[in-house]
Design an enzyme around this catalytic site. Structure first.
Site, PDB file in Angstrom:
ATOM      1  N   GLU A   1       0.818  -1.217   0.000  1.00  0.00           N
ATOM      2  CA  GLU A   1       0.000   0.000   0.000  1.00  0.00           C
ATOM      3  C   GLU A   1       0.849   1.262   0.000  1.00  0.00           C
ATOM      4  OE1 GLU A   1      -2.782   0.494   3.267  1.00  0.00           O
ATOM      5  OE2 GLU A   1      -3.598   2.317   2.388  1.00  0.00           O
TER       6      GLU A   1
ATOM      7  N   LYS B   1      -2.536  -1.922  -3.172  1.00  0.00           N
ATOM      8  CA  LYS B   1      -3.589  -1.061  -2.610  1.00  0.00           C
ATOM      9  C   LYS B   1      -3.193   0.396  -2.844  1.00  0.00           C
ATOM     10  CE  LYS B   1      -6.075  -0.031   1.658  1.00  0.00           C
ATOM     11  NZ  LYS B   1      -6.855  -0.616   2.726  1.00  0.00           N
TER      12      LYS B   1
HETATM   13  P1  13P Z   1      -9.566   4.278   4.054  1.00  0.00           P
HETATM   14  O1  13P Z   1     -10.378   3.525   3.023  1.00  0.00           O
HETATM   15  O2  13P Z   1     -10.399   4.863   5.154  1.00  0.00           O
HETATM   16  O3  13P Z   1      -8.608   5.233   3.410  1.00  0.00           O
HETATM   17  O4  13P Z   1      -8.683   3.188   4.813  1.00  0.00           O
HETATM   18  C1  13P Z   1      -8.065   2.231   4.075  1.00  0.00           C
HETATM   19  C2  13P Z   1      -6.795   1.854   4.701  1.00  0.00           C
HETATM   20  O5  13P Z   1      -6.594   0.733   5.075  1.00  0.00           O
HETATM   21  C3  13P Z   1      -5.748   2.866   4.820  1.00  0.00           C
HETATM   22  O6  13P Z   1      -4.565   2.240   5.177  1.00  0.00           O
END
Ligand code: 13P
Length: 338
Positions: free
Chosen positions: A174, A216
């Site tokens: 991510e 992500k």
């Molecule tokens: P949000 O969808 O609230 O941005 O959170 C996703 C997430 O896991 C951020 O690390």
């Protein structure tokens, strides 16, 4: 199951990921907004209510948990990971230790948590986790993100991903380019391109098998204070273009974060992306706020009213399930909410 099969199960058409891995500090902010005390009993109650809702089996392929949650036993009988697996979803765990100040940089961060990670991963596997998450954070401004931030975060993400695959789990990679700021959509495109390139460069050096990973990312959107708003069509076109150009084809699944977009906005934008998705990527959601905001509000009104909390969650899960197939419409929002 192979790592590739797990990744595909998490992102299967019509399904996506519930990001319920808020750290104790982040859930404190969420609970404060609804006037609920941030104690373990309340955190368990809210989360087990979501994980036991009817939408789980149809729309949720995986759930990301926080360290405290994966160890909890529900008041319904099973442990939290057992409850999630019972509904056909894969339990996962956030393993990073948060974004910490980057030495020598004013306000940028480096995500920490590599020390002792091999040992922690073994424990999480034994607790039932089959995938993990690590979030790197990038700020946009005139001078940010710096090369230092892009390089050091990509390096940490790759070392994390290699350790996770060694432990026979799927790493969610991510790299989040934050929405905060007055930058326009093209700046977001440009920064995301640089960030993704460096991440895949490092993942390759660290011999990570991309077929057993999930990306992500953020969507390509204008900064929250930008005067030039973008339509869902423009967001979709630029997001898909950026991903097709910068994400290697071996990556099976891409699951977006909602990043501060409203619930409906995040469904609408994901839907537009899937309407024009001509790639081989499974493109879906991995939302925290985008899936939980309404349910959280119901929890704040009455913690005992499980039906209303689940109704709100079921609705958002269904809407995003439709968006993951490009089948969401404004009307489906009204029909299902009624
Ligand atoms: P949000 O969808 O609230 O941005 O959170 C996703 C997430 O896991 C951020 O690390």
């Amino acid at each position: 199951m192979t790592l590739n099969e797990i990744a595909k199960k998490m992102c299967a058409k019509g399904k996506g990921i519930l990001a319920a891995d808020e750290s104790t500090g982040t859930i404190a902010k969420r609970f404060k907004s609804i006037n609920v005390e941030n104690i373990e009993k309340n955190r368990l109650n809210f989360r087990q209510t979501l994980f036991n809702s009817s939408a789980m089996k149809d729309y949720i392929g995986g759930v990301i948990l926080f360290d405290e949650t994966i160890r909890q036993k529900t008041t319904l009988g099973p442990s939290i990971p057992e409850l999630i697996s019972k509904h056909g979803a894969v339990p996962g765990i956030k393993v990073d230790k948060g974004a910490k100040p980057l030495a020598g940089s004013n306000t940028e961060t480096i995500t920490e948590g590599l020390d002792g990670l091999r040992e922690r991963l073994k424990e999480y596997y034994d607790l039932g986790a089959r995938f993990t998450k690590w979030r790197a954070v990038y700020k946009i401004s005139n001078e940010f993100p710096s090369a230092q931030s892009i390089k050091s975060n990509a390096h940490a993400l790759a070392r994390y991903a290699a350790l996770v695959q060694e432990a026979k789990m799927v790493p969610i990679v991510e790299p989040e380019v934050l929405m905060e700021g007055s930058h326009n959509i093209d700046k977001c495109y440009q920064v995301t391109t640089a960030v993704l390139n460096e991440c895949y460069n490092e993942l390759k050096i660290h011999k990570v098998d991309l077929k057993g990973t999930v990306l992500k990312p953020n969507m390509i959107i204008p900064g929250s204070e930008c005067k030039d708003k973008a339509s869902a069509e423009e967001i979709a076109k630029k997001t898909l273009d950026c991903l097709k150009k910068n994400v290697p084809e071996d990556v099976p699944g891409i699951a977006f974060l909602s990043g501060g977009q409203s619930e409906v906005e995040s469904s609408k934008n994901l839907n537009e992306i899937n309407k024009i998705n001509d790639s081989n990527f499974l493109i879906t959601f991995s939302y925290g706020r985008g899936l939980q905001a309404s349910a959280l509000k119901e929890f704040g009104k009455n913690q005992e009213n499980l039906e209303n909390i689940q109704k709100a969650f079921n609705h958002r899960a269904k809407m995003n399930g439709l968006s993951s197939k490009g089948e969401w419409t404004e009307d489906s929002e009204k029909e299902s909410a009624a």
